[in-house]
Design a protein around this motif. Sequence first.
Motif, PDB file in Angstrom:
ATOM      1  N   PRO A 180       0.819  -1.202   0.000  1.00  0.00           N
ATOM      2  CA  PRO A 180       0.000   0.000   0.000  1.00  0.00           C
ATOM      3  C   PRO A 180       0.860   1.262   0.000  1.00  0.00           C
ATOM      4  CG  PRO A 180       0.045  -0.990   2.187  1.00  0.00           C
ATOM      5  CD  PRO A 180       0.722  -1.957   1.254  1.00  0.00           C
ATOM      6  N   ALA A 181       0.355   2.314  -0.630  1.00  0.00           N
ATOM      7  CA  ALA A 181       1.084   3.576  -0.664  1.00  0.00           C
ATOM      8  C   ALA A 181       1.226   4.113   0.756  1.00  0.00           C
ATOM      9  CB  ALA A 181       0.344   4.578  -1.537  1.00  0.00           C
ATOM     10  N   THR A 182       2.374   4.721   1.049  1.00  0.00           N
ATOM     11  CA  THR A 182       2.600   5.227   2.396  1.00  0.00           C
ATOM     12  C   THR A 182       1.845   6.533   2.628  1.00  0.00           C
ATOM     13  OG1 THR A 182       4.595   6.361   1.634  1.00  0.00           O
ATOM     14  CG2 THR A 182       4.841   4.141   2.562  1.00  0.00           C
ATOM     15  N   ARG A 183       1.442   7.222   1.567  1.00  0.00           N
ATOM     16  CA  ARG A 183       0.686   8.460   1.698  1.00  0.00           C
ATOM     17  C   ARG A 183      -0.567   8.376   0.830  1.00  0.00           C
ATOM     18  NH1 ARG A 183       3.165  11.862   4.661  1.00  0.00           N
ATOM     19  NH2 ARG A 183       1.806  13.595   4.141  1.00  0.00           N
ATOM     20  N   VAL A 184      -1.630   9.006   1.324  1.00  0.00           N
ATOM     21  CA  VAL A 184      -2.897   8.997   0.595  1.00  0.00           C
ATOM     22  C   VAL A 184      -3.368  10.437   0.412  1.00  0.00           C
ATOM     23  CG1 VAL A 184      -3.587   6.715   1.404  1.00  0.00           C
ATOM     24  CG2 VAL A 184      -4.192   8.726   2.758  1.00  0.00           C
ATOM     25  N   ARG A 185      -4.075  10.674  -0.680  1.00  0.00           N
ATOM     26  CA  ARG A 185      -4.545  12.031  -0.946  1.00  0.00           C
ATOM     27  C   ARG A 185      -5.747  12.350  -0.075  1.00  0.00           C
ATOM     28  NH1 ARG A 185      -6.854  14.368  -6.628  1.00  0.00           N
ATOM     29  NH2 ARG A 185      -8.749  13.317  -5.885  1.00  0.00           N
TER      30      ARG A 185
END
Length: 208
Positions: free
Chosen positions: A11-16
């Motif tokens: 999973p991406a470490t940052r989310v919008r």
Amino acid sequence: MSPPADALTAPATRVRRFTPAERWVHRTTAALMGVCIATAACLYVPQLAQLVGRRALVVTLHEWSGLALPAPVLAGLASRAFRSDLRLLNRFGHHDGAWLRAVLRRDQRADARPAGKFNAGQKIYAAWLAGATLVMLGTGLLMWFTHLTPLVWRTSATFVHDWLALTMGVVIAGHIGMALADPEARRGLRTGAVSREWAEREHTLWRP
């Protein structure tokens, strides 16, 4: 060279969290509100009034910044993401009641404070600030166009405007204080993205 398979599935470490349009609305509204508060202080605090002077210019800045306050929100309605967030802010669910009860009990556990993209405190603050801004705008117009209304209206409008302005200053100071205590939330407003770990901890029901 192809990336490792686990990197593709991790999973991406940052989310919008916010789009540029949403951040623009927040920043512009904050700037206008800051001008309103600063000019009001210069008009009502004698020491600041003597220090700044130029009362006519301060009054003009106060009037026009207050009149422009709704403009960023109205312009932001062109953004689908902003309209979606307004709908989220305007809806209260059972989890919001649980969040408020946990706050009153000072229960810090993440599972005791369920929240979607916005928690119950943020929803209440947004609703209160929107209503207070409209009242300030209405009473300010009554005070501005003095020849259109009777004296009793202007007197009442001045009383409401002054005391609500003081209340707004206190509430906004509290909002800023809470923001200063949460660097990741501020980063979300500055860059538009937050860490996934923060999102899962603070907004357990949010699925970005």
